[in-house]
Every structure is written in structure tokens, then in C-alpha cells.
Scaffold this motif. Sequence first.
Motif, PDB file in Angstrom:
ATOM      1  N   UNK A  97       0.833  -1.211   0.000  1.00 25.51           N
ATOM      2  CA  UNK A  97       0.000   0.000   0.000  1.00 25.51           C
ATOM      3  C   UNK A  97       0.871   1.266   0.000  1.00 25.51           C
ATOM      4  N   UNK A  98       0.617   2.156  -0.941  1.00 29.41           N
ATOM      5  CA  UNK A  98       1.442   3.363  -1.075  1.00 29.41           C
ATOM      6  C   UNK A  98       0.644   4.660  -0.999  1.00 29.41           C
ATOM      7  N   UNK A  99      -0.679   4.549  -0.842  1.00 28.15           N
ATOM      8  CA  UNK A  99      -1.527   5.742  -0.890  1.00 28.15           C
ATOM      9  C   UNK A  99      -1.108   6.796   0.132  1.00 28.15           C
ATOM     10  N   UNK A 100      -0.862   6.388   1.361  1.00 24.19           N
ATOM     11  CA  UNK A 100      -0.524   7.359   2.414  1.00 24.19           C
ATOM     12  C   UNK A 100       0.792   8.054   2.117  1.00 24.19           C
TER      13      UNK A 100
ATOM     14  N   UNK B  46       0.541  17.059   9.265  1.00 28.10           N
ATOM     15  CA  UNK B  46      -0.259  16.112   8.472  1.00 28.10           C
ATOM     16  C   UNK B  46       0.647  15.151   7.704  1.00 28.10           C
ATOM     17  N   UNK B  47       1.751  15.678   7.167  1.00 27.04           N
ATOM     18  CA  UNK B  47       2.697  14.825   6.425  1.00 27.04           C
ATOM     19  C   UNK B  47       3.270  13.739   7.351  1.00 27.04           C
ATOM     20  N   UNK B  48       3.641  14.156   8.544  1.00 25.65           N
ATOM     21  CA  UNK B  48       4.182  13.201   9.509  1.00 25.65           C
ATOM     22  C   UNK B  48       3.158  12.119   9.849  1.00 25.65           C
ATOM     23  N   UNK B  49       1.914  12.527  10.045  1.00 26.16           N
ATOM     24  CA  UNK B  49       0.846  11.557  10.355  1.00 26.16           C
ATOM     25  C   UNK B  49       0.615  10.603   9.181  1.00 26.16           C
ATOM     26  N   UNK B  50       0.653  11.119   7.972  1.00 28.39           N
ATOM     27  CA  UNK B  50       0.471  10.269   6.789  1.00 28.39           C
ATOM     28  C   UNK B  50       1.622   9.269   6.636  1.00 28.39           C
ATOM     29  N   UNK B  51       2.832   9.693   6.962  1.00 30.43           N
ATOM     30  CA  UNK B  51       3.979   8.769   6.885  1.00 30.43           C
ATOM     31  C   UNK B  51       3.892   7.694   7.966  1.00 30.43           C
ATOM     32  N   UNK B  52       3.413   8.069   9.139  1.00 33.89           N
ATOM     33  CA  UNK B  52       3.164   7.061  10.181  1.00 33.89           C
ATOM     34  C   UNK B  52       2.106   6.063   9.720  1.00 33.89           C
ATOM     35  N   UNK B  53       1.067   6.596   9.081  1.00 33.55           N
ATOM     36  CA  UNK B  53       0.005   5.753   8.535  1.00 33.55           C
ATOM     37  C   UNK B  53       0.571   4.818   7.456  1.00 33.55           C
ATOM     38  N   UNK B  54       1.479   5.344   6.626  1.00 31.42           N
ATOM     39  CA  UNK B  54       2.136   4.541   5.588  1.00 31.42           C
ATOM     40  C   UNK B  54       2.865   3.349   6.218  1.00 31.42           C
ATOM     41  N   UNK B  55       3.655   3.610   7.253  1.00 30.47           N
ATOM     42  CA  UNK B  55       4.384   2.531   7.937  1.00 30.47           C
ATOM     43  C   UNK B  55       3.414   1.528   8.549  1.00 30.47           C
ATOM     44  N   UNK B  56       2.330   2.039   9.129  1.00 26.55           N
ATOM     45  CA  UNK B  56       1.328   1.151   9.719  1.00 26.55           C
ATOM     46  C   UNK B  56       0.659   0.266   8.682  1.00 26.55           C
ATOM     47  N   UNK B  57       0.388   0.826   7.511  1.00 32.61           N
ATOM     48  CA  UNK B  57      -0.240   0.030   6.447  1.00 32.61           C
ATOM     49  C   UNK B  57       0.708  -1.053   5.921  1.00 32.61           C
ATOM     50  N   UNK B  58       1.991  -0.726   5.824  1.00 25.55           N
ATOM     51  CA  UNK B  58       2.967  -1.742   5.410  1.00 25.55           C
ATOM     52  C   UNK B  58       3.000  -2.861   6.449  1.00 25.55           C
ATOM     53  N   UNK B  59       2.996  -2.485   7.731  1.00 27.31           N
ATOM     54  CA  UNK B  59       3.006  -3.486   8.806  1.00 27.31           C
ATOM     55  C   UNK B  59       1.757  -4.373   8.724  1.00 27.31           C
TER      56      UNK B  59
ATOM     57  N   UNK C 238       7.669  -6.985  -2.192  1.00 27.03           N
ATOM     58  CA  UNK C 238       8.355  -6.015  -3.036  1.00 27.03           C
ATOM     59  C   UNK C 238       7.678  -4.670  -2.901  1.00 27.03           C
ATOM     60  N   UNK C 239       8.472  -3.666  -2.540  1.00 27.10           N
ATOM     61  CA  UNK C 239       7.985  -2.293  -2.422  1.00 27.10           C
ATOM     62  C   UNK C 239       8.678  -1.506  -3.523  1.00 27.10           C
ATOM     63  N   UNK C 240       7.905  -1.018  -4.484  1.00 23.19           N
ATOM     64  CA  UNK C 240       8.406  -0.528  -5.763  1.00 23.19           C
ATOM     65  C   UNK C 240       9.204   0.748  -5.806  1.00 23.19           C
ATOM     66  N   UNK C 241       9.743   1.197  -4.712  1.00 25.13           N
ATOM     67  CA  UNK C 241      10.598   2.377  -4.724  1.00 25.13           C
ATOM     68  C   UNK C 241      11.369   2.474  -3.426  1.00 25.13           C
ATOM     69  N   UNK C 242      12.620   2.878  -3.527  1.00 23.72           N
ATOM     70  CA  UNK C 242      13.459   2.993  -2.323  1.00 23.72           C
ATOM     71  C   UNK C 242      12.824   3.959  -1.314  1.00 23.72           C
TER      72      UNK C 242
ATOM     73  N   UNK D  52      10.907   5.495   3.870  1.00 27.47           N
ATOM     74  CA  UNK D  52       9.982   6.288   4.687  1.00 27.47           C
ATOM     75  C   UNK D  52       9.311   5.423   5.755  1.00 27.47           C
ATOM     76  N   UNK D  53       8.922   4.218   5.377  1.00 24.46           N
ATOM     77  CA  UNK D  53       8.279   3.321   6.345  1.00 24.46           C
ATOM     78  C   UNK D  53       9.265   2.917   7.442  1.00 24.46           C
ATOM     79  N   UNK D  54      10.507   2.641   7.067  1.00 26.89           N
ATOM     80  CA  UNK D  54      11.508   2.229   8.058  1.00 26.89           C
ATOM     81  C   UNK D  54      11.927   3.374   8.977  1.00 26.89           C
TER      82      UNK D  54
END
Length: 152
Positions: A9-12, A24-37, A62-66, A71-73
Amino acid sequence: VIAVDSKAPLESYLEAAAEQDETKRNQLLLDHAGKIRRHVDTLSRKEYQQSVGDTLDFTILFIGGEQFLSAALVKDPTLFEYAATRKIYLASPMVLLPMLRAVAASWRADKAEQSAKESLELGLELCKRFAVFFQHVLTGDAVVVDVASTTE
């Protein structure tokens, strides 16, 4: 066969990249990491490696971009280890090809080892047969067949 899932999932992350507000950006990146988890959890429950037959005992996510993986890590530094304990290995484009090549090299080495074992077994069987043949020759029990005169 190697199970590779490429539906991370890459939407966030994409929303965060477009967001001007830092909070908001920080919250979205946290959400991104949570969705990957959560996607890791979903994959581990599916156990793709068991459903595809003769395969390794893990799945590659596979996550299609470094930048997506990085960002998730950054937001969840335990994510990589968390996934690994569930037999899910995170791979970005820079990691996927070397990972697949390492697996292929391992498979080639395993195949070479199997061939060597088979050759050893065949060699031992041949030695045993020669020993029996020469024992017959030494005791005079050998039967000589004229190969040139056989009709078969």
C-alpha cells in the motif's frame, strides 16, 4: 518458485509527498508505515509459500521504490525485523535483484551438490560391480560373452 507480493500500500506515502503541512505529512507517513506493517500481517496469514508448492519458506514483499521503503523504516524502525519474524522479507528495487540472484546461486549450488552425490553413488556402485566381476575372473567363474557375435 519464490513467492513475491508486489501489492504494497502506497496511498498514504503519496498523500504525504503532496502534503504541505508538516504535522499532516508526519501523520500520513506514520500511517504509511502502519499500512505496510498490516500488509505484512496479511501476507503472513496467507502463507503464500505453502500455497505455491515447491518454494522457499518465506515471501518477499516487493515495495516498488526505495523512498517508499525508506519512509516506512524511518517511521517504524522495527518494521524490517517484524516482517522477518513472520517470514516476510521487505525488498526495494535495489534489494530485490541481488536477493533473487543469491537465491538462484544457492539453488545452483544445491543442484551441483545433488549431482555430486549421485555421481558418488554411481561410482561406488560401479566399483562394487567391478569388484564382483574381478572376483569371478579370479575364481574362474567368469562367463565370457563375445559381443561381436551377439545378434542383439
